[in-house]
Design an enzyme around this catalytic site. Structure first.
Site, PDB file in Angstrom:
ATOM      1  N   TYR A   1      -2.141   0.819  10.380  1.00  0.00           N
ATOM      2  CA  TYR A   1      -2.254   0.274   9.352  1.00  0.00           C
ATOM      3  C   TYR A   1      -1.069  -0.077   8.381  1.00  0.00           C
ATOM      4  CZ  TYR A   1      -3.908  -0.910   4.444  1.00  0.00           C
ATOM      5  OH  TYR A   1      -3.798  -1.377   3.236  1.00  0.00           O
TER       6      TYR A   1
ATOM      7  N   THR B   1       0.757  -1.090  -0.059  1.00  0.00           N
ATOM      8  CA  THR B   1      -0.106  -0.073  -0.071  1.00  0.00           C
ATOM      9  C   THR B   1       0.810   1.123   0.092  1.00  0.00           C
ATOM     10  OG1 THR B   1      -1.645   1.346   1.253  1.00  0.00           O
ATOM     11  CG2 THR B   1      -0.200  -0.177   2.379  1.00  0.00           C
TER      12      THR B   1
END
Length: 291
Positions: A122, A98
């Site tokens: 995250y 990501t």
């Protein structure tokens, strides 16, 4: 014949990976079929496969702030287990990461080798997953970072905009966060092309080209869905207080594709128009989706 294993196969990327690999020998495992944090289960699942594509992820960005251990198990321990298993069985590993591994304060596209500096839990778990997988199987691990994913299967920003249009006259969307909307079908095709070309292992950025804001993306979604884009109004991040900080700049550079002799993915707006023609903006309920 090359034998492929897809983890996280019920998410929106997992579904498009299955479509991109149609006609090939594929094992598609959903979250219920394989817990990637269970090393023994992973070692058994990877046996007999030549390529593992890891689309399994803990993607609840805000929840990760208070459930970082749970996110770490899937996003960090999972890729490490898959890399260890892939090395043991002589397989390649593609693990999907990501833009959140970066700090989001940049002003020029992040290069593949830019330092990791995540700004939320995250992002920390995904950055750890990259590092652990590359360390465990350096010659056979591909890290493909992506962002702002939307696809036919599962919940995502694009389909949420269309859904909100049915119940709200106007929709307010932030214009102070920039990134690259990315169609999961394009990403799946790019991953397959990378593997078919026997590209070198390492880090790649799997996003559609160009950049826009969430506001710009929303207006484009409205247009492609046959709705009036003037119904989308701009706001800024301060209007949406959320537990996890978001990066203000998430544009990724694509030099690794060119270095490997491959073309980067096409422009985001071209991909969105194509996705709309394929019915991606229509509503379908699927509880499992992923970034």
């Amino acid at each position: 014949m090359t034998r492929y294993l897809i983890t996280g196969a019920a998410g929106q990327l997992g579904l498009d990976l299955q479509r991109a690999l149609a006609g090939r020998e594929v094992t598609a495992l959903r979250r219920a079929d394989l817990d990637v944090a269970d090393r023994d289960a992973v070692l058994a699942a990877v046996a007999g496969h030549d390529v593992v594509i890891n689309a399994a992820a803990y993607t609840k960005v805000d929840d990760a702030e208070t459930h970082e251990d749970e996110a770490y198990a899937i996003n960090a321990t999972g890729p490490e287990n898959l890399a260890i298993a892939a090395k043991q069985h002589g397989a390649k590993l593609v693990t999907v990461s990501t833009d959140y591994v970066f700090d989001g304060h940049g002003s020029a596209p992040y290069a593949e080798d830019a330092p990791r500096d995540p700004i939320n839990a995250y992002g920390r778990t995904k950055a750890a997953g990259e590092e652990l997988a590359l360390a465990a199987h350096p010659d056979g691990t591909y890290v493909v970072r992506t962002a702002w994913l939307y696809g036919a299967g599962g919940a995502n920003f694009a389909k949420t905009m269309v859904k909100l249009a049915g119940s709200h006259e106007t929709v307010s969307v932030v214009e102070d966060q920039l990134g690259q909307p990315t169609w999961t079908a394009d990403l799946a095709a790019q991953i397959v092309a990378m593997l078919d070309a026997d590209a070198p292992a390492g880090v790649y950025h799997g996003t559609n080209a160009g950049e826009t804001s969430w506001y710009g993306f929303a207006k484009a979604v409205f247009s492609e869905a046959g709705l009036n884009p003037d119904r989308v109004t701009p706001t800024d991040s301060s209007a949406f207080a959320r537990p996890a900080p978001r990066p203000s700049y998430s544009v990724l550079g694509h030099e690794a594709w060119r270095a490997a002799g491959l073309e980067p993915m096409r422009a985001w707006d071209e991909a969105l128009a194509d996705a709309a023609r394929h019915g991606v903006l229509e509503q379908h309920d699927n509880p499992e989706s992923g970034r």
